[in-house]
Design an enzyme around this catalytic site. Structure first.
Site, PDB file in Angstrom:
ATOM      1  CG  ASP A 192      -8.800  -2.665  -2.790  1.00 33.68           C
ATOM      2  OD1 ASP A 192      -9.669  -2.491  -2.948  1.00 33.68           O
ATOM      3  OD2 ASP A 192      -7.782  -1.941  -3.591  1.00 33.68           O
ATOM      4  CG  HIS A 230      -1.775   0.781   0.891  1.00 34.91           C
ATOM      5  ND1 HIS A 230      -1.916   2.662   1.342  1.00 34.91           N
ATOM      6  CD2 HIS A 230      -3.267   0.599   0.564  1.00 34.91           C
ATOM      7  CE1 HIS A 230      -3.201   2.823   1.266  1.00 34.91           C
ATOM      8  NE2 HIS A 230      -4.290   1.920   0.978  1.00 34.91           N
TER       9      HIS A 230
HETATM   10  N1  CMC Z   1       4.304  -7.381  -5.203  1.00 39.13           N
HETATM   11  C1  CMC Z   1       5.705  -7.198  -5.051  1.00 39.13           C
HETATM   12  N2  CMC Z   1       5.865  -6.847  -4.813  1.00 39.13           N
HETATM   13  C2  CMC Z   1       5.927  -5.482  -4.434  1.00 39.13           C
HETATM   14  C3  CMC Z   1       4.913  -5.246  -4.006  1.00 39.13           C
HETATM   15  C4  CMC Z   1       3.761  -6.693  -4.990  1.00 39.13           C
HETATM   16  N3  CMC Z   1       2.539  -6.484  -4.648  1.00 39.13           N
HETATM   17  N4  CMC Z   1       4.495  -4.060  -4.271  1.00 39.13           N
HETATM   18  C5  CMC Z   1       5.636  -3.477  -3.765  1.00 39.13           C
HETATM   19  N5  CMC Z   1       6.595  -4.661  -4.236  1.00 39.13           N
HETATM   20  C6  CMC Z   1       8.303  -4.407  -3.810  1.00 39.13           C
HETATM   21  C7  CMC Z   1       8.496  -3.386  -5.022  1.00 39.13           C
HETATM   22  O1  CMC Z   1       9.038  -3.655  -6.263  1.00 39.13           O
HETATM   23  C8  CMC Z   1       9.685  -2.813  -4.009  1.00 39.13           C
HETATM   24  O2  CMC Z   1      10.993  -4.109  -3.857  1.00 39.13           O
HETATM   25  P1  CMC Z   1      12.128  -3.215  -4.576  1.00 39.13           P
HETATM   26  O3  CMC Z   1      12.945  -2.357  -2.784  1.00 39.13           O
HETATM   27  O4  CMC Z   1      13.047  -4.661  -4.422  1.00 39.13           O
HETATM   28  O5  CMC Z   1      12.320  -2.005  -5.622  1.00 39.13           O
HETATM   29  C9  CMC Z   1       9.089  -2.332  -3.054  1.00 39.13           C
HETATM   30  O6  CMC Z   1       7.949  -3.369  -2.891  1.00 39.13           O
HETATM   31  C10 CMC Z   1       8.679  -0.960  -2.325  1.00 39.13           C
HETATM   32  O7  CMC Z   1       7.529  -1.033  -3.661  1.00 39.13           O
HETATM   33  P2  CMC Z   1       7.397   0.421  -4.378  1.00 39.13           P
HETATM   34  O8  CMC Z   1       6.690   0.764  -5.328  1.00 39.13           O
HETATM   35  O9  CMC Z   1       8.184   1.773  -4.009  1.00 39.13           O
HETATM   36  O10 CMC Z   1       5.776   0.692  -2.743  1.00 39.13           O
HETATM   37  P3  CMC Z   1       4.455   1.979  -2.866  1.00 39.13           P
HETATM   38  O11 CMC Z   1       4.330   2.450  -1.760  1.00 39.13           O
HETATM   39  O12 CMC Z   1       5.706   2.972  -4.562  1.00 39.13           O
HETATM   40  O13 CMC Z   1       3.273   1.262  -4.036  1.00 39.13           O
HETATM   41  C11 CMC Z   1       1.441   0.188  -4.256  1.00 39.13           C
HETATM   42  C12 CMC Z   1       2.691   0.547  -3.005  1.00 39.13           C
HETATM   43  C13 CMC Z   1      -0.040  -0.256  -4.077  1.00 39.13           C
HETATM   44  C14 CMC Z   1       1.255   0.790  -5.755  1.00 39.13           C
HETATM   45  C15 CMC Z   1       2.061  -1.563  -4.468  1.00 39.13           C
HETATM   46  O14 CMC Z   1       2.291  -2.394  -3.589  1.00 39.13           O
HETATM   47  C16 CMC Z   1       1.403  -1.691  -5.158  1.00 39.13           C
HETATM   48  O15 CMC Z   1       1.703  -2.756  -7.176  1.00 39.13           O
HETATM   49  N6  CMC Z   1       0.467  -3.391  -4.551  1.00 39.13           N
HETATM   50  C17 CMC Z   1      -0.496  -3.743  -5.833  1.00 39.13           C
HETATM   51  C18 CMC Z   1      -1.754  -2.840  -6.511  1.00 39.13           C
HETATM   52  C19 CMC Z   1      -2.574  -2.426  -5.269  1.00 39.13           C
HETATM   53  O16 CMC Z   1      -3.105  -3.532  -4.489  1.00 39.13           O
HETATM   54  N7  CMC Z   1      -2.181  -2.213  -5.416  1.00 39.13           N
HETATM   55  C20 CMC Z   1      -4.555  -1.525  -4.193  1.00 39.13           C
HETATM   56  C21 CMC Z   1      -3.486  -0.518  -3.211  1.00 39.13           C
HETATM   57  S1  CMC Z   1      -5.181  -0.320  -1.397  1.00 39.13           S
HETATM   58  C22 CMC Z   1      -6.239   0.843  -2.704  1.00 39.13           C
HETATM   59  C23 CMC Z   1      -6.416   1.918  -2.044  1.00 39.13           C
HETATM   60  O17 CMC Z   1      -5.800   2.010  -1.051  1.00 39.13           O
HETATM   61  O18 CMC Z   1      -6.593   3.232  -3.055  1.00 39.13           O
END
Ligand code: CMC
Length: 428
Positions: free
Chosen positions: A364, A307
């Site tokens: 979700d 998240h």
């Molecule tokens: N699967 C695999 N790896 C992940 C995932 C995932 N779902 N989410 C984050 N990572 C990894 C990412 O690759 C990174 O790894 P590294 O440090 O080795 O490069 C690390 O975890 C940190 O990720 P980030 O992209 O910097 O984290 P973020 O805060 O920018 O992204 C997110 C948050 C929600 C976009 C992401 O976790 C994601 O894409 N999740 C899947 C989509 C999802 O379920 N979204 C719904 C969110 S809840 C709805 C709402 O409240 O609006």
């Protein structure tokens, strides 16, 4: 002594007040920035560092996994309250007395009939239309059928507009669903509670009596409570921005629905089930998908994990996981996709990759499981989110109007061409 922030630009020092919120959050008040500096602005794409408003509605601490509406924890509200009461709390700031709640419900019911002509607009959509597009259009159309709700000059006008949208919106959601399913459009039953009435409008068949399942009602009630507000997210900010032009509540909510539709926002619940279905089609080997999610050369991510704001756990997910299990057990559902979800979550939660990055199932991951168990089609998932978020949008719009916030009008840092002479066709 009050704190100050010092900004130095080209050797000149400027002082700005530092504001402290009730949860000790700190914000530098730059309202006077352009004036005192002769035009300097701040640049913050995506508003990641910008508090767009002062708000007393929802407190969220992503590091500690805290979510509170008007000071009440989401855990306690999900356990002890119901969606209508939470809507009242968000919109009016306090939990209602028994009489206030009854009156609120009655006032909503009184305005819940939707003009029959709205059906003609609905008829114009193809059956394949995405419900979010349909909902956004119908909500905007409500303005034409209720023109008095546009100019809210007093708190009474505002109250009437609020009751109208709370009454009519569940009807529109149910109609969007029934249109897609080819079912006759149903009206509500005012003898029922707000959520029960919605469930009946959705699932009632014309040739049999609808039997209410309290476990389903409870699970949906919880889901709606958990989605009811999330402070200044994309759709809520949209509602406040559109409302700041005094466009009216229904037009502002319609804009919020469009913002929520996107896959980076409310659309994630749809992405989770689509992922689970894809894993099933591929033989159900979720280990393979865990490996794919960990592989940095593979763009695949485990949908419903991680998240942007919650970096330890999503407090909403903990609550909804229990509700999901209850609903599945009660409905006796044995769906291979749901087994894949359970296996995937168990595996990921004990995997070092996910543990070390604080990647937990988010709300979700589980909301889609409940919607699927209830037989709600996947494209309707985000519409259910919209129904839940409605009180939050209303509360934020009302707060913005009562605080007499100025029209939202950000600045920009212009990086285009400077003045140049017009070119004739021959010169281009
Ligand atoms: N699967 C695999 N790896 C992940 C995932 C995932 N779902 N989410 C984050 N990572 C990894 C990412 O690759 C990174 O790894 P590294 O440090 O080795 O490069 C690390 O975890 C940190 O990720 P980030 O992209 O910097 O984290 P973020 O805060 O920018 O992204 C997110 C948050 C929600 C976009 C992401 O976790 C994601 O894409 N999740 C899947 C989509 C999802 O379920 N979204 C719904 C969110 S809840 C709805 C709402 O409240 O609006």
């Amino acid at each position: 002594m009050s704190k100050k922030a010092i900004l130095e630009v080209d050797g000149k020092r400027y002082e700005f007040p530092v504001l402290i919120g009730t949860e000790n959050e700190i914000a530098i008040d730059i309202k006077a920035l352009r004036g005192v500096t002769n035009g300097i602005t701040t640049l913050d794409p995506g508003f990641k560092n910008t508090s767009s408003c002062e708000s007393a509605i929802t407190f969220l601490d992503g590091e500690k996994g805290i979510l509170r509406y008007r000071g009440y924890s989401i855990e306690e509200l999900a356990d002890k309250s119901d969606f209508l009461e939470v809507a009242y709390l968000l919109i009016f700031g306090e939990l209602p007395t028994e009489e206030q709640k009854l009156k609120f419900h009655r006032d909503i019911q009184k305005t819940s009939l939707v003009d029959e002509d709205i059906k003609k607009i609905l008829d114009g959509f193809p059956k394949s239309a995405h419900p979010m597009g349909v909902l956004s259009a119908l909500t905007s159309a409500l303005t034409a059928f209720n023109p008095k709700s546009v100019n809210v000059e007093s708190e009474e006008d505002m109250y009437r507009a609020i009751c109208k949208i709370l009454g009519k919106f569940p009807v529109l959601v149910a109609w969007a669903y029934r249109k897609e399913e080819g079912l006759p459009l149903a009206y509500g039953d005012n003898s029922l509670g707000y959520v029960e009435n919605f469930i009946k409008m959705m699932f009632e068949l014309p040739n049999e009596e609808y039997k209410m399942n309290p476990v389903v009602v409870d699970a949906l009630d919880k889901l709606l409570i958990l989605h009811a507000d999330h402070e200044q997210n994309c759709s809520t900010s949209t509602v406040r921005v559109v409302g700041s032009s005094h466009a009216g509540l229904f037009a502002s909510i319609s804009a919020g629905i469009s913002a929520l539709w996107g896959p980076l926002h409310g659309g994630a619940n749809q992405a989770v089930i689509e992922m689970l279905e894809a894993i099933k089609e591929d033989g159900g080997d979720y280990q393979k998908y865990i490996a794919k999610a960990k592989d940095k050369n593979d763009p695949f991510r485990l949908m419903g994990f991680g998240h942007r704001v919650y970096k330890n756990f999503d407090p909403r997910a903990n609550i909804i996981k229990v509700a999901a299990e209850e609903v599945l057990a009660d409905l006796g559902i044995d769906d291979p996709v749901l087994d894949i979800a359970r296996g995937l979550a168990k595996e990921a939660l004990s995997d070092e990759y996910f543990k070390s990055r604080n990647l937990y199932p988010n709300v979700d991951f589980y909301s889609g499981i409940i919607y699927r168990a209830l037989g709600i089609p996947v494209p309707m998932f985000t519409a259910m989110f919209a129904l839940g978020r409605l009180p939050g949008w209303i509360a934020q719009w009302k707060e913005m109007r009562l605080r007499k916030e100025p029209i939202s009008r950000p600045r920009q840092l212009y990086i285009g061409e400077t003045l140049r002479p017009f070119k004739s066709f021959e010169e281009r």
